[in-house]
Design an enzyme around this catalytic site. Structure first.
Site, PDB file in Angstrom:
ATOM      1  N   GLU A 163     -10.246  -1.558  -7.758  1.00 41.18           N
ATOM      2  CA  GLU A 163     -11.497  -2.254  -8.024  1.00 41.18           C
ATOM      3  C   GLU A 163     -11.898  -3.297  -6.984  1.00 41.18           C
ATOM      4  O   GLU A 163     -13.085  -3.552  -6.780  1.00 41.18           O
ATOM      5  CB  GLU A 163     -11.449  -2.872  -9.432  1.00 41.18           C
ATOM      6  CG  GLU A 163     -11.688  -1.792 -10.460  1.00 41.18           C
ATOM      7  CD  GLU A 163     -11.096  -2.082 -11.819  1.00 41.18           C
ATOM      8  OE1 GLU A 163     -11.876  -2.279 -12.749  1.00 41.18           O
ATOM      9  OE2 GLU A 163      -9.857  -2.087 -11.969  1.00 41.18           O
ATOM     10  N   ILE A 171       0.867  -1.186   0.000  1.00 40.65           N
ATOM     11  CA  ILE A 171       0.000   0.000   0.000  1.00 40.65           C
ATOM     12  C   ILE A 171       0.903   1.235   0.000  1.00 40.65           C
ATOM     13  O   ILE A 171       1.651   1.486   0.941  1.00 40.65           O
ATOM     14  CB  ILE A 171      -0.933  -0.019   1.220  1.00 40.65           C
ATOM     15  CG1 ILE A 171      -1.824  -1.266   1.190  1.00 40.65           C
ATOM     16  CG2 ILE A 171      -1.763   1.269   1.267  1.00 40.65           C
ATOM     17  CD1 ILE A 171      -2.700  -1.429  -0.041  1.00 40.65           C
TER      18      ILE A 171
HETATM   19 MO1  MOS Z   1     -11.781   0.581 -14.663  1.00 41.64          MO
HETATM   20  S1  MOS Z   1     -13.595  -0.266 -15.039  1.00 41.64           S
HETATM   21  O1  MOS Z   1     -10.784  -0.605 -15.348  1.00 41.64           O
HETATM   22  O2  MOS Z   1     -11.639   2.098 -15.317  1.00 41.64           O
END
Ligand code: MOS
Length: 712
Positions: free
Chosen positions: A669, A594
């Protein structure tokens, strides 16, 4: 100060410590300028006109009355717009014909771009655009998405369409416990704060574009191909971006601005409205997913099938690879996964935060919860029993895989051990209470990038890379990485991003941005430090070193490299109103090193909040009669707001990618993955009712209760 084995900078420096955004003051004081507000001399304003039919042909455009309106300078449409290349390989493949504007009289969906009105002011352009009469030959349209469409076909997207191992029916027949369930997720929209906006102008034979995007490299290269220009004749800048989430690649606003600037030979800006964004900037396709799981008495999987259907437009294919999730997460003797696509008269969907993983994890991690109940096992124990030691289908070794570590640490901090597994038995006044859990993963990749590092004569350092900070804190993270590699304090380093003239770089996407750019920045800065160590003086123009990671990334070891996480949620459900409130969430992640805990936590919490939104609120509903969306605005499309967001905590366990020079995996994500499943599983635990269709609206909660007894 560097370790001998990997060349990695030690954690003595800035990486791993919290820093507020280097551009934070500019942003909160309003001095940071966004693409729609950067001034240009002699700027004209373009306003798009979108189709009002969902399928057909444009027969005529009544330009004369509009050209006579105040301030109007041009009306571009398929009959008079510049011709462009429509067939080329762009950075992520061939172009969506939506973006190669005005090259055809065909209308592929409601909200298709049919004209651009250009005027002296934005108000004049809008007035004229709204007055423009376009005639169509309308044809019957079909926007009726379902998982049963017979024309659904497996398609390879950025993940394979179909992967099958073993005899599914035989393993299901031999299983003690079987789950066979269907899940649906609705059409969802990115809804980032800043609308798409671009200004284009020609400057001495060079096309200059000021934009809001996730990659100036991508936009530059694709526009160069579309307009048959040398790449060096195009410059794209995108300094500040108010959110992207997958939607800000090559879109109509840049193309419209370039066409108009070319025709008028003056600067032209095009800004999309929120309503226009609902048809022109991509979205997450609805999905219909079937999951079949078969397990032995002890909960070990023998059979796993995950089949996901999504819609695409008739002019371009986008696959939402929801069935990709089990290819990484769980193994079984029979393991069948398929991503299928149905073309309809709808806009083309696109990447949206955790494409595939977000809807796919809802289905798979819900189904596993259902299997755990069938097996009489704690849902975490079920995952422990099904933890693979190699990647299920590729057979590749995992890089680092700390999924169980996430569950273990999360269970400890959430207080999972005291959980009563029985559903529907806890109350707090009128509220039914429940807790749920789900697993998460997202791939950790890297793309080639170039970076420039300059030692200035005044003892400071300037780093240049065509990165995009779409709100992630990438600019700040790269500043920390550069400072450590240079072994200087953070305040001696300036990082400039968002300019295609800095050389090609990876896009801000696939959770790969910061990792890819940090690799290049680290390499350039380390080489610069070595140069400076030789002791020569710094000339007035400074000393600049350029790094390109293409070669290094091509030599990456072949392993399954992913970030992981465990999501925990507690919900309260009011059985009288059907209202679901999330009371608290905890996400524990293993997501590589991180770089900046402050902004990384922000990314993870942001993803989890989007998971709440996905579970309970977000749904774009398409009207079969018109083919368009009902209420395509932020009043009709509900996203979680402050009152919906309770105590959300994200943290991480030690994880360090041994193959990455800085140890990064990526956090963009993985925070949304599994979040909706954890909430849906908690709703089951609260009420005894499974919700397999998102969002879990009050009417669905009430309807399910009215329909009868809780299911197991
Ligand atoms: Mo993201 S959906 O890979 O910008």
């Amino acid at each position: 100060m560097t370790t001998a084995t990997t060349g990695r900078t030690t954690p003595l420096g800035a990486v791993g410590t919290s820093h507020t955004r280097v551009e934070g003051r500019e942003k909160v004081t309003g001095t940071a300028r966004y693409a729609g507000e950067i001034p240009f001399a002699d700027l004209a304003y373009g306003w798009l006109v979108l189709s009002t039919v969902a399928r057909g042909r444009i027969t005529s455009v009544e330009t004369e009355p509009v050209l006579a309106m105040p301030g109007v300078r041009a009306v571009l449409h398929h009959g008079n717009a510049p011709r462009v290349e429509t067939e080329y390989q762009g950075m992520i493949g061939p172009p969506d014909p939506t973006t190669t504007l005005f090259q055809t009289d065909r209308v592929a969906y409601l909200g298709w771009p049919v004209a651009l009105v250009v005027a002296e002011t934005s108000e004049q352009a809008r007035e004229a655009a709204e007055s423009l009469v376009v005639h169509y030959e309308q044809e019957p349209h079909d926007v009726d998405f379902s998982g049963d469409r017979p024309e659904a076909r497996p398609v390879d997207g950025f993940a394979p369409g179909l992967i099958e191992k073993g005899d599914l029916e035989a393993e299901l027949a031999a299983s003690t416990h079987v789950v066979d369930t269907e899940y649906t997720t609705p059409e969802e929209h990115h809804s980032m704060m800043e609308p798409h906006a671009a200004a284009a102008h020609w400057d001495g034979g060079r096309l200059e574009i000021v934009d809001s995007n996730q990659s100036s490299t991508w936009v530059k290269n694709d526009l160069a191909k579309m307009f048959s220009l040398e790449p060096s004749a195009v410059r794209v800048r995108s300094e500040h971006v108010g959110g992207g989430f997958g939607s800000k690649g090559v879109r109509v606003h840049q193309v419209a601005a370039v066409m108009a600037a070319t025709v008028l030979q003056r600067p032209v800006r095009v800004v999309l409205t929120r309503r226009q964004m609902f048809s022109l900037t991509g979205y997450r396709s609805p999905t219909a997913q079937r999951v079949r799981l078969g397990a032995d008495a002890d909960g070990r999987l023998r059979a796993l099938e995950h089949r996901s259907v999504n819609q695409t437009s008739t002019v371009h294919t986008f696959v939402e690879p929801s069935a990709g999730v089990p290819r990484v997460m769980y193994d079984a003797a029979a393991h069948h996964t398929a991503n299928l696509v149905v073309p309809l008269d709808v806009p083309t969907p696109t990447f949206m935060r955790a494409p595939g993983e977000a809807p796919g994890s809802f289905a798979l991690e819900s189904a596993l919860d259902e299997l755990a109940v069938r097996c009489g096992l704690d849902p975490i124990e079920l995952r422990v029993r099904n933890e693979p030691d190699r990647a299920p289908l590729s057979g590749l070794p995992f890089g680092t895989r700390n999924l169980l570590g996430c569950f273990h640490e999360g269970a400890r901090r959430f207080g999972w051990a005291d959980r009563d597994p029985r559903p529907g038995v806890r109350r707090d006044g009128r509220w039914l209470l429940g807790t749920g859990v789900a697993g998460a993963s997202f791939q950790a990749g890297a793309g080639p990038s170039t970076a420039l590092a300059t030692a200035e004569p005044d003892g400071t350092f300037t780093v240049r890379i065509s990165a995009a900070d779409i709100g992630t804190g990438a600019r700040t993270a790269l500043t920390l990485v550069a400072a450590d590699a240079l072994q200087v304090p953070v305040d001696r380093v300036r990082v400039h991003i968002g300019d295609s003239d800095f050389g090609p770089a990876m896009f801000a996407g696939g959770s790969m941005g910061t990792r890819s750019w940090a690799w290049a920045v680290n390499a350039a800065a380390e080489e610069l430090r070595e140069r400076l160590a030789l002791g020569s003086g710094i000339p007035p123009e400074g000393i600049t070193v350029r790094a390109d990671t293409t070669e290094a990334i091509s030599r990456l070891a072949r392993t399954e490299r992913h970030s992981y996480g465990a999501q925990f949620a507690e919900v309260a459900v009011d059985p009288a109103t059907g209202e679901v409130r999330v009371r608290r969430m905890l996400g524990i992640f293993a997501a590589g090193r991180i770089v900046n805990p402050l902004t990384a936590r922000n990314q993870l919490v942001g993803g989890m909040i989007w998971g709440i939104s996905m579970a309970l609120h977000e749904e774009a509903v398409r009207d079969r009669a018109t083919g368009g969306l009902y209420a395509a605005d932020l009043a009709g499309y509900h996203v979680a707001s402050h009152a919906d967001v309770p105590h959300v905590e994200a943290d991480w366990i030690e994880d360090d990618d041994p193959d990455d020079p800085v140890g990064i995996k990526g956090v963009g994500e993985v925070g949304i993955v599994g979040a909706a499943a954890a909430i849906a599983n908690a709703v089951w635990h609260a009420t005894g009712v499974r919700h397999r269709d998102l969002p879990i609206r009050p009417d669905r909660v009430l309807g399910a209760r009215a329909a009868g007894a809780p299911d197991a």
